[in-house]
Design a protein around this motif. Structure first.
Motif, PDB file in Angstrom:
ATOM      1  N   THR A   4       0.813  -1.210   0.000  1.00 20.26           N
ATOM      2  CA  THR A   4       0.000   0.000   0.000  1.00 20.26           C
ATOM      3  C   THR A   4       0.852   1.268   0.000  1.00 20.26           C
ATOM      4  OG1 THR A   4      -0.165  -0.082   2.416  1.00 20.26           O
ATOM      5  CG2 THR A   4      -1.961  -1.092   1.169  1.00 20.26           C
ATOM      6  N   GLU A  27      -4.243  -1.029  -2.972  1.00 19.03           N
ATOM      7  CA  GLU A  27      -5.263  -0.899  -1.934  1.00 19.03           C
ATOM      8  C   GLU A  27      -4.966  -1.783  -0.724  1.00 19.03           C
ATOM      9  OE1 GLU A  27      -9.996  -1.678  -1.693  1.00 19.03           O
ATOM     10  OE2 GLU A  27      -9.247  -0.590  -3.441  1.00 19.03           O
ATOM     11  N   ASP A  28      -4.374  -2.953  -0.955  1.00 23.85           N
ATOM     12  CA  ASP A  28      -4.054  -3.902   0.111  1.00 23.85           C
ATOM     13  C   ASP A  28      -2.615  -4.373  -0.034  1.00 23.85           C
ATOM     14  OD1 ASP A  28      -6.686  -4.163   1.302  1.00 23.85           O
ATOM     15  OD2 ASP A  28      -7.254  -5.268  -0.507  1.00 23.85           O
TER      16      ASP A  28
END
Length: 103
Positions: A4, A27-28
């Motif tokens: 991230t 995002e992750d």
């Protein structure tokens, strides 16, 4: 593999360890590897250091158990999520309307 955080100035350390450049700004966070990696020996095991880390983990566990109302809320929410899924740090922070760093 992806992270991230934003890409560092040099991605060479990632390339030398992982053999490729990960995706940054995702995002992750995730790192995927073959399950055979779990059978690799630990090359630099240190029993003394393990003892220190186990003691720190136990002390942290005791502090969390001793009446911290917020940690109780987090624990209860995580238990409600399982066994359907184990919430990520980001999902937990989102649920409590805070950043992952604050959580």
């Amino acid at each position: 593999m992806q992270f991230t955080h934003e890409a560092p100035f040099s991605t060479q350390p990632y390339e030398s360890v992982f053999g490729r450049t990960p995706r940054f700004g995702a995002e992750d966070n995730f790192l995927r590897m073959n399950k055979e990696v779990l059978n690799y020996p630990v090359l630099y095991a240190d029993p003394k250091l393990l003892g220190i880390f186990e003691k720190l983990a136990e002390e942290t566990k005791e502090r969390l158990i001793q009446g911290n109302a917020f940690s109780d809320q987090v624990f209860q929410w995580m238990m409600k999520c399982m066994p359907a899924y184990f919430p990520t740090l980001q999902q937990t922070a989102d649920y409590f309307n805070m950043s992952t760093r604050t959580l």
